[in-house]
Design a protein around this motif. Structure first.
Motif, PDB file in Angstrom:
ATOM      1  N   GLU A   1      -3.092  -0.857   7.733  1.00  0.00           N
ATOM      2  CA  GLU A   1      -3.048   0.290   6.830  1.00  0.00           C
ATOM      3  C   GLU A   1      -4.395   1.017   6.779  1.00  0.00           C
TER       4      GLU A   1
ATOM      5  N   LYS B   1       0.325   5.810  -0.337  1.00  0.00           N
ATOM      6  CA  LYS B   1      -0.554   6.969  -0.504  1.00  0.00           C
ATOM      7  C   LYS B   1      -0.399   7.584  -1.886  1.00  0.00           C
TER       8      LYS B   1
ATOM      9  N   ALA C   1       0.823  -1.209   0.000  1.00  0.00           N
ATOM     10  CA  ALA C   1       0.000   0.000   0.000  1.00  0.00           C
ATOM     11  C   ALA C   1       0.852   1.252   0.000  1.00  0.00           C
TER      12      ALA C   1
ATOM     13  N   LEU D   1      -5.575   3.910  -0.438  1.00  0.00           N
ATOM     14  CA  LEU D   1      -4.153   3.573  -0.524  1.00  0.00           C
ATOM     15  C   LEU D   1      -3.950   2.744  -1.790  1.00  0.00           C
TER      16      LEU D   1
END
Length: 421
Positions: free
Chosen positions: A368, A25, A23, A254
């Motif tokens: 996450e 951003k 994951a 994400l």
């Protein structure tokens, strides 16, 4: 011996066939594959029925856990595929069947000839590999060239394709239909303009070209050149989705911008202790205290293997291997029985075909997704395993290049099954 396939011969690290997703951003080339956020449908102006994303227990709308670009051009030519995993946020629905659901989106582009070309190339590679394995035949007059006799080549050296040319970078964003098989990559067919199909007889659901007819039937079926279509009729008016303000708050978005094959440290082979006793698997069952202790030890061992495997790549959030085997955190529940036990994944209700493993979410996905959630109550699953139609069937009522959505199988192993120690 290690319980995974190894592509390493140097004794240091082993590489498996499992693709791991991480994951981030920040999005890379692929903005489709992600965990959290809101679903992005194959047709932005035409969503499936909201009923497919409702919890089967409380009937509330669920939130997105995973959206995956599942295109596999070599296996399903011209298929635009996506996998969606939804989960109910209500604590009361935790650990109950129906609180996690999976949707498979599929759209078949009209064939512009690339699918047939890919199938022919793959068939040619198989034939060449088979010829190389055959014993050399006795030379006939006139005597062939030495190179041809040794390697089975013909006078036209450029006619044979490299049998290893299909091993392209699985994460390449190339638009080559046959070479790219990365489920995290960009749509290889998105920029193509589909050619008008040859009119088909009214008695068939698919268009068959002359080249397709020339291919062996079993080969064409394996490559899904003619996508299997279900006998389902178009459902009634789908349930519309409420406006976003009326939907449950989604998890943060994400992206699965980073993916790589799983690499593992080699497992040492230790000798068995001299006093080890090996029990007969077919021996009569007993209910002694010793057997109970052994059973609990087996549960601990299964979970420990699960934890140890994940610990080698601790930030993975998904594990992907179409038609592979999932990593189980328990061998005693119904999900485990569906993989190697006495049970099986339920068959595809749409076409009646078999289902196969495609992807699973790992516990780090919870970390996450709930990183900004300060509440003590959260998701309690150990892993979510997705089983899909092995033929990637298509609803028969769809118009040309229309997207369709079918519910697939979600196998959930809860924390109580694997056990948080």
């Amino acid at each position: 011996m290690a319980d995974y396939d190894s592509d390493s011969s140097d004794g240091e690290f082993a590489e498996t066939n499992v693709l791991l997703g991480y994951a981030s951003k920040d999005a890379d080339e692929d903005t489709i594959s992600r965990i959290g956020g809101r679903p992005e449908w194959l047709e932005s102006d035409k969503a499936p029925s909201a009923a497919l994303a409702r919890c089967k227990i409380c009937k509330d709308l669920m939130v997105l856990l995973l959206q995956l670009n599942g295109e596999l051009p070599e296996r399903f030519p011209n298929h635009d595929r996506r996998i969606y995993v939804f989960a109910c946020k209500r604590t009361a629905c935790n650990r109950r069947e129906g609180s996690i659901r999976v949707i498979r989106g599929v759209r078949v582009w009209e064939d512009d000839g690339s699918a047939v070309a890919a199938a022919e190339a793959a068939q040619k590679r198989k034939q060449e590999e088979a010829q190389k394995q055959e014993k050399p035949k006795e030379p006939e007059q006139p005597k062939p060239l030495l190179g041809n006799a040794l390697f089975g080549g013909g006078p036209s050296g450029s006619a044979g394709a490299n049998p290893f040319s299909s091993n392209a970078n699985p994460f390449s964003s190339s638009s080559g239909g046959a070479a790219a098989s990365n489920p995290f990559g960009a749509n290889p067919f998105a920029s193509q303009q589909a050619a008008a199909p040859t009119p088909a007889p009214t008695t068939t659901n698919t268009t068959t070209t002359t080249k397709e007819q020339d291919l062996p039937k079993t080969f064409a079926e394996t490559l899904s050149i003619n996508a299997p279509k279900t006998e389902a009729v178009r459902p009634p008016t789908p349930e519309p989705w409420p406006v976003e303000s009326k939907q449950p708050k989604p998890y943060p978005t994400l992206y699965l911008a980073d993916a790589d094959y799983e690499t593992l440290e080699p497992e040492p082979v230790l000798p068995l202790p001299a006093n080890t006793r090996i029990e007969d698997a077919d021996a009569a069952e007993t209910t002694s205290a010793a057997d109970k202790e052994a059973f609990e030890s087996t549960m601990d061992t299964t979970f420990q293997k699960f934890a140890d495997r994940l610990a080698q790549n601790p930030e993975q959030v998904i594990r992907y291997e179409f038609a592979g085997a999932p990593l189980l955190c328990s061998k005693t529940d119904a999900v485990a029985q569906a993989f190697g036990g006495r049970g099986a994944i339920p068959r595809c209700p749409s076409c009646g075909g078999g289902r196969t493993f495609e992807v699973q979410l790992t516990p780090h996905a919870i970390v996450e997704l709930e990183a900004d959630d300060l509440s003590l109550e959260g998701m309690e699953w150990g892993t979510i395993i997705v089983g899909v139609c092995e033929r990637d069937c298509v609803p028969g009522y769809l118009e040309t290049e229309e997207a369709g959505y079918l519910e697939e199988w979600a196998g959930v192993q809860w924390e109580e099954a694997g056990g948080k120690r």
